[in-house]
Scaffold this active site. Structure first.
Site, PDB file in Angstrom:
ATOM      1  N   HIS A   7      -3.627  -4.967   0.129  1.00  0.00           N
ATOM      2  CA  HIS A   7      -3.204  -5.481   1.440  1.00  0.00           C
ATOM      3  C   HIS A   7      -3.250  -7.011   1.451  1.00  0.00           C
ATOM      4  CE1 HIS A   7      -2.858  -1.760   3.784  1.00  0.00           C
ATOM      5  NE2 HIS A   7      -3.682  -1.290   2.858  1.00  0.00           N
TER       6      HIS A   7
ATOM      7  N   CYS B  36       0.839  -1.199   0.000  1.00  0.00           N
ATOM      8  CA  CYS B  36       0.000   0.000   0.000  1.00  0.00           C
ATOM      9  C   CYS B  36       0.877   1.252   0.000  1.00  0.00           C
ATOM     10  CB  CYS B  36      -1.012  -0.039   1.144  1.00  0.00           C
ATOM     11  SG  CYS B  36      -2.348   1.174   0.936  1.00  0.00           S
TER      12      CYS B  36
ATOM     13  N   GLU C  23      -2.026  -9.024   3.426  1.00  0.00           N
ATOM     14  CA  GLU C  23      -2.133  -9.594   4.774  1.00  0.00           C
ATOM     15  C   GLU C  23      -3.571  -9.991   5.125  1.00  0.00           C
ATOM     16  OE1 GLU C  23      -2.312  -5.051   5.475  1.00  0.00           O
ATOM     17  OE2 GLU C  23      -1.386  -6.429   4.044  1.00  0.00           O
TER      18      GLU C  23
END
Length: 169
Positions: free
Chosen positions: A148, A45, A150
């Site tokens: 993202h 990001c 994650e």
């Protein structure tokens, strides 16, 4: 928070830009040091945006004002759901990692890497043309993604982290 436009030579700053200058300087210095030592770098990001600037690129300061018909890159739905897809460019590090031409991604940004920078290869693009991923072939592992991973919204997200961890060992 955003990358200060002064860091990429912009003389004007969009009203939406909010910075954390000390943190950005710290992160830029770490990024430069890692690249100078050819250590693995993964920018996520805002980290991808800063990586793009460190590699000599500039940023689109506010996508809704700069990209006609832009998607909702600051997605309204939860971050653990995809907001849009990206096309992964063949013959890039990202493509070799994820093994697919399209990825669903989540999205939480209003700035983006511009289509510039000699040291940068664009490896992923949103349907509206916004750059969603970059890499530097001059480094053994230098990858930036705008989304993202994650949140693990696709199989490709886990593969990105696995590749980064493998290169870091």
């Amino acid at each position: 928070f955003d990358v200060d436009p002064a860091l990429f030579g912009a003389s004007e700053r969009h009203a939406t830009v909010k910075t954390k200058d000390q943190r950005t300087v710290f992160e830029a210095n770490i990024t430069k040091a890692m690249l100078a030592r050819d250590k693995p770098v993964l920018g996520i990001c805002g980290g991808q945006q800063l990586l793009h600037v460190v590699l000599g690129g500039t940023l689109v300061q506010h996508i809704p004002d700069a990209v006609p018909g832009a998607l909702a890159h600051e997605q309204p739905n939860p971050r653990d759901e995809p907001g849009h897809t990206v096309t992964v460019v063949p013959d890039t590090l990202l493509h070799r990692i994820v093994g697919t031409d399209k990825l669903p991604v989540n999205s939480a940004h209003h700035q983006a890497a511009a289509h510039d920078g000699d040291a940068v290869v664009i490896n992923a693009v949103a349907p509206d043309g916004v750059v969603e991923g970059i890499e530097s072939p001059a480094h053994r592992f230098c990858l930036g993604v705008q989304w993202h991973p994650e949140y693990d919204v696709s199989d490709g997200d886990a593969k990105i982290f696995c590749a980064f961890i493998k290169e870091s060992q």
